[in-house]
Design a protein around this motif. Sequence first.
Motif, PDB file in Angstrom:
ATOM      1  N   ILE B 141      40.126  95.851  62.310  1.00 60.10           N
ATOM      2  CA  ILE B 141      41.062  95.932  63.434  1.00 60.10           C
ATOM      3  C   ILE B 141      42.105  94.822  63.380  1.00 60.10           C
ATOM      4  N   GLY B 233      43.736  95.012  68.585  1.00 65.24           N
ATOM      5  CA  GLY B 233      43.898  94.229  67.371  1.00 65.24           C
ATOM      6  C   GLY B 233      45.248  94.516  66.736  1.00 65.24           C
ATOM      7  N   LYS B 236      44.110  97.927  64.552  1.00 62.33           N
ATOM      8  CA  LYS B 236      43.496  99.041  65.262  1.00 62.33           C
ATOM      9  C   LYS B 236      43.124  98.604  66.671  1.00 62.33           C
ATOM     10  N   ILE B 238      40.175  99.259  69.911  1.00 59.65           N
ATOM     11  CA  ILE B 238      38.852  99.785  70.242  1.00 59.65           C
ATOM     12  C   ILE B 238      38.765  99.996  71.747  1.00 59.65           C
ATOM     13  N   VAL B 251      37.456 104.086  68.010  1.00 56.17           N
ATOM     14  CA  VAL B 251      38.353 103.233  67.252  1.00 56.17           C
ATOM     15  C   VAL B 251      39.643 104.008  67.019  1.00 56.17           C
ATOM     16  N   ASP B 253      43.097 104.365  65.321  1.00 56.56           N
ATOM     17  CA  ASP B 253      43.803 103.942  64.124  1.00 56.56           C
ATOM     18  C   ASP B 253      45.306 103.924  64.413  1.00 56.56           C
TER      19      ASP B 253
END
Lengths: 332, 332, 332, 332
Positions: B141, B233, B236, B238, B251, B253
């Motif tokens: 991430i 992040g 990525k 979460i 998660v 992307d």
Amino acid sequence: MTNIGVVGYGYWGPNVVRNLAENKSCKITSICELNQEKWESIRKRYPWVNITNDYQDLINSPQIEAIVITTPVSTHYSLAKQALENKKHIFVEKPLTDSVESAQELVELAKCNACILFVDHTFEYSPAVIKIKEIIDSGQIGKIHCISSFRINLGPHRKDVSVISDLAPHDLSMFFYWLNEEPTQISAVGKGFFHEQIFDIAFITMKFPCGAIANINISWFSPIKSRRMTIIGSEKMIVYDDMASIEKVKVYDSGVATFREPESFGQFQLSYRAGDIFSPRLQRYEPLAQAVNHFLECVRFGKSPRTDGADALRVVRAVELAEESLRRNCSV
Amino acid sequence: MTNIGVVGYGYWGPNVVRNLAENKSCKITSICELNQEKWESIRKRYPWVNITNDYQDLINSPQIEAIVITTPVSTHYSLAKQALENKKHIFVEKPLTDSVESAQELVELAKCNACILFVDHTFEYSPAVIKIKEIIDSGQIGKIHCISSFRINLGPHRKDVSVISDLAPHDLSMFFYWLNEEPTQISAVGKGFFHEQIFDIAFITMKFPCGAIANINISWFSPIKSRRMTIIGSEKMIVYDDMASIEKVKVYDSGVATFREPESFGQFQLSYRAGDIFSPRLQRYEPLAQAVNHFLECVRFGKSPRTDGADALRVVRAVELAEESLRRNCSV
Amino acid sequence: MTNIGVVGYGYWGPNVVRNLAENKSCKITSICELNQEKWESIRKRYPWVNITNDYQDLINSPQIEAIVITTPVSTHYSLAKQALENKKHIFVEKPLTDSVESAQELVELAKCNACILFVDHTFEYSPAVIKIKEIIDSGQIGKIHCISSFRINLGPHRKDVSVISDLAPHDLSMFFYWLNEEPTQISAVGKGFFHEQIFDIAFITMKFPCGAIANINISWFSPIKSRRMTIIGSEKMIVYDDMASIEKVKVYDSGVATFREPESFGQFQLSYRAGDIFSPRLQRYEPLAQAVNHFLECVRFGKSPRTDGADALRVVRAVELAEESLRRNCSV
Amino acid sequence: MTNIGVVGYGYWGPNVVRNLAENKSCKITSICELNQEKWESIRKRYPWVNITNDYQDLINSPQIEAIVITTPVSTHYSLAKQALENKKHIFVEKPLTDSVESAQELVELAKCNACILFVDHTFEYSPAVIKIKEIIDSGQIGKIHCISSFRINLGPHRKDVSVISDLAPHDLSMFFYWLNEEPTQISAVGKGFFHEQIFDIAFITMKFPCGAIANINISWFSPIKSRRMTIIGSEKMIVYDDMASIEKVKVYDSGVATFREPESFGQFQLSYRAGDIFSPRLQRYEPLAQAVNHFLECVRFGKSPRTDGADALRVVRAVELAEESLRRNCSV
């Protein structure tokens, strides 16, 4: 039939223009847009409109009575000032300007020149927001303890303004409309991921004279989109989820009952109540259509708009205070 | 087979006792509970257990090797101290104590007496939280910009502790576990609806050495229940929704790509990426069962627990700082 | 630049016209619309277009190469036939006609006159539906056991056609596209709440040569709107929720493992697998824009469209069988 | 204090036993369970209970007044018959038996021996289902047009019975309870993925004398779990989502208004109404606790249970008809 000039056919401009075009009490005379790549698109949809890249064409036109300003915030002050000096009524995209000082000057100027100064706090014209105002004013939710707002999604990051200036005016204008007062205390924390001074995410907290506290959580960097406000009253609670397709507003008849227990000498006792949940039917119309219509009525009949200079000023003031707090907190 | 004494069969105690009873490597010898109305319920379920209202029976029993303390926070320090002084290993409900000073003293004492000091930060044993730790540590991430947590629901209001002391330890222990560091700055705003000093709702903001900011929104007065954390992040994002029955961890992307545009002399360019979404399969077990089992292993093999004194101390420290900030902000 | 005539500016027509207007490889020459109240709206948006109430103006125009038929189903056959006889390519709203016989005649006629016959099964151009086709064809979900579809919402009730003719073609065209075959058995139950022969709600069940069964649940009388399809394969499962704003397609890596247990003489053993969940990123475009574009390409390059006469015929056939079953079941 | 014997401590048995153990008006004397691996678990939780693998111990005990039968369906008839012949009251897991013939025999036998025959159609004791019955009976939703039910999830596949016999009794008992009548027509389609005659997925359709149609969609092979029922009335609509944590029951004040237009000679006109949505507060208790309590009251006071033999018979009859239809449709 009010003749309208529009300046700025960028992000929000096309929406305002579409609503003006569908309103039978006005006519779009000219659109001023610097980016000539957009001219063809304007021409295709509104072939009767003059297109120009010179703002003077609008403010000098004797025909044009009102000017719609849908340009970046940093240009609002200058464009609005010129319009008002030429005795044009103005419809300005939110926030009115990027400083309290310049906003105050515009409010003054509009007053002196007897021009309508309308700020497009669109949410104040939304069926859900108006319904919530009615519920609050009816007294049924009791004393307001707390309001929270989440306005988070992925992009678009703006290069020129922080997330506070871009998104928070929506929440602030709703809070002030509902509570009918301004906060006594505002603080904010945030972060700019790419430019230190352009905040992409921020948490704003406020206190109001009535005792309510408020929280705004705004972000351009959230994988999930959320537009949710919660109003906690002493009697009932309201959840307003603008992403919901049908139950946008829900009134929860649950809460906390408090009673004074005789033997405990003034100590309060609490008990939780679960209750019915009610989701009122909302009228169905586009808030912007209603805003445009209200502006045109104010112009025709010389009425003061609901979202007038005073309404706009308190939002500009709160944004300014939040950004000051943010910079202060960041330099720690 | 470790012999266990339990003190406190109130709100959380029955859950711990149930998990101890199902664990084959220990035996519950005695339960100390002052409220005798609960004794019958204990007797019916665990007929082999001694029940007492005298804590001395537990700490003086030569048979009992470890004591589980599931009483109100304000009693933790005294109960834990007595247990450690009698060389009993302890399992203490979170937060360890209500002050940094007393927590530090217990950590010291446990060390001197070679006793296991385990604090029940249950979430650190949850499959979702451990999976997120793995994802973060894998680097996929990227750099963590921001963590937000919403832990809101209706009740139960606690008379003795604020919402911060009661709920925030969950979020704090997860944040510190994931980031592996403590915040450099903590501030909080909140409100006590019924007792001025017992906060029912609070917004906490933090900054971490790694550059991440964090926000915790906790409330006992929300009509809707939410247990949602978002970790943003650089690569990525979460979302961890503990209320979801299946897709607890997702998660995303998607994110923001940044690149240096040569001709613009160091100015960053941003572009948003939408992307795939992945929800990993999680193991299915009760976190508390895992916590209890880990504690018993540490006792048997003399291992240091994952949620040891140091882990607990940073949570107590953060709660103390948040409450200080809250009181400071409220007296403004 | 293909010159287009459009007949029917009612419910769906304006959408097709908007997409044609935005496509650079065609020009809308004329629109035929009997309801003159709609003319002003056409004139305002597309001032360059001829408006007529005489369909002969379209089919007799040497300039017009292709005709878009977006009128009620009962008129499709006659309008399409005239167009094809005048060697115009046609784009027909789904379903092609209201009987297999008339649909077959049109397919024949198009073939003889070397005209493109395109039926607007829009969903076959949707990013989600195409992605699902790719996933199925990759073999990763295994053998398809079952497909279910729910297409339910509140209104609008149509006076002229049943819910089967109006809504089911969407589901049927997707099923046939994905499975690449037609059902061997179709039955239906339903109810007309206001007119006995105009069904407002229906449950259709089907069996396919590959062994899959399928179920369609369609209704104009549901308080909640749902557009959800579930595809159960032997290896994985897919859920396609067209109402979801982001995770429209989800692939569940869970399912049932089956293995032959040696000692039990051929008896199968089952075990459930929970698994990861994956939601692929989808392209973002309006399916109708893609459909219009594909039609125009087929016209320009003489290609056979993906949603050609054969594609349309199997849908008309299934609708006819379902309605026959419905009437049979109702007369019981 | 009624003395109870229980036969079958498998899947559902432990739940019934737990509720019996918490009810103060009965005592569990003996549990008969063939699988001796379960004995330790029983002993640990209910140390005062006799455990046996001989059913005769229960029916021959003069002490035991009532027997709870929570074994696989195929054994219900024989176990119930023996109990009734020994003048024991019985509480039988749903469905009563696997054939109308055997069910009728038991109903007869209970009557002759003056024994209570209670069938555990637990949903009829659920706060949501009872609230819906009240709403329907109040007349506010008008004439019922349609009921749909989705009861789908992943596993557990049963080796011995089809999904119809296992899951549909829930829906059927609710439908019959609400409508207070049995269907005149039942048909079903389905599929057994692993054993041709053990259906894993099925679609059942029904017609009722009152004019309502109904649909049940049941599956053991769905990646998402859904327990949703929709009741469409002429005035209002109800959605019952048993997976929802708070708003399980919602009443939609939307629908279709119909009025006779004078000039059109009896033709009906329709107009859609959007409306308020109301979610009533439900009582909070475990339905099974209520069912157990009602059974014990009936035993004590000789009352006829709400879910008596007649209630059970119509469910067994519907299951039999649905399975017959399924086999007929599959042999086509």
